[in-house]
Design an enzyme around this catalytic site. Structure first.
Site, mmCIF file in Angstrom:
data_model
loop_
_atom_site.group_PDB
_atom_site.id
_atom_site.type_symbol
_atom_site.label_atom_id
_atom_site.label_comp_id
_atom_site.label_asym_id
_atom_site.label_seq_id
_atom_site.Cartn_x
_atom_site.Cartn_y
_atom_site.Cartn_z
ATOM 1 N N HIS A 1 46.538 26.417 51.486
ATOM 2 C CA HIS A 1 45.506 27.171 50.778
ATOM 3 C C HIS A 1 45.787 27.091 49.280
ATOM 4 C CE1 HIS A 1 42.776 30.125 49.453
ATOM 5 N NE2 HIS A 1 43.700 31.032 49.184
ATOM 6 N N CYS B 1 41.215 34.255 53.119
ATOM 7 C CA CYS B 1 41.681 32.887 52.826
ATOM 8 C C CYS B 1 42.454 32.273 53.993
ATOM 9 C CB CYS B 1 42.541 32.869 51.574
ATOM 10 S SG CYS B 1 41.629 33.382 50.129
ATOM 11 N N ASN C 1 40.196 28.610 43.840
ATOM 12 C CA ASN C 1 40.450 29.144 45.181
ATOM 13 C C ASN C 1 39.102 29.339 45.888
ATOM 14 O OD1 ASN C 1 40.883 30.805 47.381
ATOM 15 N ND2 ASN C 1 42.238 32.232 46.310
HETATM 16 N N1 ACO Z 1 43.027 35.598 30.541
HETATM 17 C C1 ACO Z 1 43.930 35.963 29.635
HETATM 18 N N2 ACO Z 1 44.828 36.945 29.844
HETATM 19 C C2 ACO Z 1 44.800 37.574 31.030
HETATM 20 C C3 ACO Z 1 43.864 37.234 32.023
HETATM 21 C C4 ACO Z 1 42.955 36.201 31.751
HETATM 22 N N3 ACO Z 1 42.027 35.802 32.642
HETATM 23 N N4 ACO Z 1 44.087 38.019 33.102
HETATM 24 C C5 ACO Z 1 45.103 38.819 32.788
HETATM 25 N N5 ACO Z 1 45.537 38.567 31.540
HETATM 26 C C6 ACO Z 1 46.637 39.211 30.780
HETATM 27 C C7 ACO Z 1 46.993 40.551 31.375
HETATM 28 O O1 ACO Z 1 46.167 41.568 30.850
HETATM 29 C C8 ACO Z 1 48.426 40.686 30.914
HETATM 30 O O2 ACO Z 1 48.459 41.102 29.563
HETATM 31 P P1 ACO Z 1 49.534 42.196 29.054
HETATM 32 O O3 ACO Z 1 50.859 41.551 29.298
HETATM 33 O O4 ACO Z 1 49.166 42.351 27.616
HETATM 34 O O5 ACO Z 1 49.270 43.395 29.894
HETATM 35 C C9 ACO Z 1 48.969 39.274 30.946
HETATM 36 O O6 ACO Z 1 47.813 38.407 30.917
HETATM 37 C C10 ACO Z 1 49.777 38.973 32.190
HETATM 38 O O7 ACO Z 1 49.058 39.416 33.321
HETATM 39 P P2 ACO Z 1 49.634 39.240 34.761
HETATM 40 O O8 ACO Z 1 48.682 39.858 35.741
HETATM 41 O O9 ACO Z 1 51.050 39.661 34.788
HETATM 42 O O10 ACO Z 1 49.566 37.640 34.891
HETATM 43 P P3 ACO Z 1 50.181 36.747 36.004
HETATM 44 O O11 ACO Z 1 51.148 35.808 35.440
HETATM 45 O O12 ACO Z 1 50.583 37.540 37.206
HETATM 46 O O13 ACO Z 1 48.912 35.866 36.433
HETATM 47 C C11 ACO Z 1 47.284 35.776 38.195
HETATM 48 C C12 ACO Z 1 47.759 36.526 36.953
HETATM 49 C C13 ACO Z 1 46.928 34.371 37.805
HETATM 50 C C14 ACO Z 1 46.077 36.506 38.760
HETATM 51 C C15 ACO Z 1 48.461 35.770 39.237
HETATM 52 O O14 ACO Z 1 48.976 37.065 39.375
HETATM 53 C C16 ACO Z 1 48.032 35.265 40.586
HETATM 54 O O15 ACO Z 1 47.634 34.131 40.761
HETATM 55 N N6 ACO Z 1 48.167 36.102 41.633
HETATM 56 C C17 ACO Z 1 47.813 35.694 42.988
HETATM 57 C C18 ACO Z 1 46.364 35.987 43.207
HETATM 58 C C19 ACO Z 1 45.815 35.302 44.410
HETATM 59 O O16 ACO Z 1 46.306 34.298 44.873
HETATM 60 N N7 ACO Z 1 44.725 35.872 44.930
HETATM 61 C C20 ACO Z 1 43.964 35.265 45.959
HETATM 62 C C21 ACO Z 1 44.414 35.644 47.319
HETATM 63 S S1 ACO Z 1 43.520 34.805 48.521
HETATM 64 C C22 ACO Z 1 42.214 35.706 49.221
HETATM 65 O O17 ACO Z 1 42.243 36.036 50.380
HETATM 66 C C23 ACO Z 1 40.993 36.068 48.492
#
Ligand code: ACO
Length: 334
Positions: free
Chosen positions: A261, A118, A291
């Site tokens: 980004h 990214c 993204n």
């Molecule tokens: N739908 C519903 N529930 C979900 C989903 C989903 N798609 N995904 C995870 N959950 C659940 C999890 O299982 C968890 O449940 P639990 O509490 O019962 O275990 C709960 O939701 C919370 O999960 P978290 O992973 O803690 O959720 P978080 O608030 O961290 O959000 C997210 C997840 C959106 C992925 C966030 O962590 C994020 O945006 N991280 C950054 C990722 C990113 O930017 N990546 C790209 C990098 S760029 C590149 O180079 C490719």
């Protein structure tokens, strides 16, 4: 052109696949909800390339650059270098850049891909600016293009990453300019391979880090520790803004636009809060595209330019983070 050389962005464009991947569609494919996705990420919909019918990264990249050349009012033959930021090239070789050069009829120019996930577009325009200022090149085409959805598992198993990503490409044409104040003022390129384990796409068993358990279903699909990447992104975004402002000797108020980004609207909010950046200075379009990896920054830039929001003389800070792990900034004067 005697004396110091400036660099001007003379054309920008984007190209997005027609296919839509809405939150409602994801609700059909996996256990998730529109409400959860919007609240945690700010995303409503994304575009998805039709890979099975040949809509690969090189196709998106070619169309984005074709449109950027029209807006720059120059012929493809005037480009003397073509650089493509991508982590999803159609196949290991040829590079996307070589395919784009062929499709656009650029004869015998340098063409190569750069992979910083990214952060790829940000790395690449910084390199292109330096190549022009060295006097070796006059007009460089820079593209950010990715079809990341081909590496997503659209089942409950991959839902953490599936909700985030979309496909797309953005392109810019850079040209040497007699005004040396135009172009990059400061930049930072960072990488820390120790964090690779938080965001990777394994091709075989050997690609799994020691702490991850091998599972055949994970092959060729994005593996992400969302929380670890989130913390890294919030921290590094803030750090890199601070160090770039310090290097340039300016304050956050003096930056007219932060072109960031688009990974998660909450990550962008944290940077806005920390530096008191008003909403109109940091465009968020993640709700429409998700993204789009290396496509993300040039897509935001093109929207700002099309809407007449960026004016000559303004300062624009590009900011990105991504897999690798990589992160960085590129501060420009337009
Ligand atoms: N739908 C519903 N529930 C979900 C989903 C989903 N798609 N995904 C995870 N959950 C659940 C999890 O299982 C968890 O449940 P639990 O509490 O019962 O275990 C709960 O939701 C919370 O999960 P978290 O992973 O803690 O959720 P978080 O608030 O961290 O959000 C997210 C997840 C959106 C992925 C966030 O962590 C994020 O945006 N991280 C950054 C990722 C990113 O930017 N990546 C790209 C990098 S760029 C590149 O180079 C490719």
């Amino acid at each position: 052109m005697g004396g110091q050389i400036g660099v001007e962005i003379i054309g920008t464009a984007m190209h997005l696949p027609e296919g839509k991947l809405t939150n409602q569609k994801l609700e059909e494919l996996m256990t998730t909800s529109d409400e959860w996705i919007v609240k945690r990420t700010g995303i409503n919909t994304r575009r998805q390339a039709d890979i099975a019918n040949g809509e690969t990264a090189s196709v998106l990249a070619t169309e984005a650059m074709r449109k950027a050349l029209v807006k720059a009012n120059i012929d493809a033959k005037e480009l003397d270098l073509l650089l493509v930021a991508t982590m999803t090239c159609d196949s290991p070789t040829p590079s996307v850049a070589c395919v784009v050069a062929r499709e656009l009829g650029c004869n015998d120019i340098g063409a190569m891909d750069i992979n910083a996930a990214c952060s790829g577009f940000l790395y690449t325009i910084s390199i292109a600016d330096a190549m022009i200022k060295s006097g070796s090149y006059k007009t460089i085409g820079v593209i950010g293009a990715d079809t990341i959805t081909r590496h997503i598992d659209y089942s409950d198993y991959g839902r953490g990453a599936a909700i985030l990503f979309g496909d797309g490409a953005g392109a810019v044409v850079l040209q040497a300019n007699e005004d040396p104040s135009k172009g990059m003022i400061a930049h930072k390129m960072h990488a820390d391979g120790n964090g690779a384990k938080h965001l990777f796409i394994p091709s075989c068993q050997l690609d799994f880090p020691p702490e991850a358990e091998f599972d055949e279903r994970k092959l060729d699909k994005v593996q992400m520790n969302g929380q670890a990447v989130f913390k890294f992104a919030v921290t590094k975004f803030q750090e890199v803004i601070a160090e770039t402002l310090e290097d340039a000797g300016i304050s956050a108020d003096e930056v007219d636009h932060f072109v960031c980004h688009q990974a998660n609207s909450r990550i962008l909010d944290s940077a806005r809060d920390r530096f008191g950046i008003p909403e109109e200075k940091l465009l968020v379009n993640i709700h429409k595209y998700g993204n789009t990896v290396a496509g993300s920054i040039p897509i935001v830039l093109d929207e700002l330019i099309e809407d007449g929001k960026i004016k000559p003389g303004q300062k624009v800070m590009f900011l990105a983070f991504g897999a690798g792990l990589t992160w960085g900034s590129s501060l420009w004067q337009f």
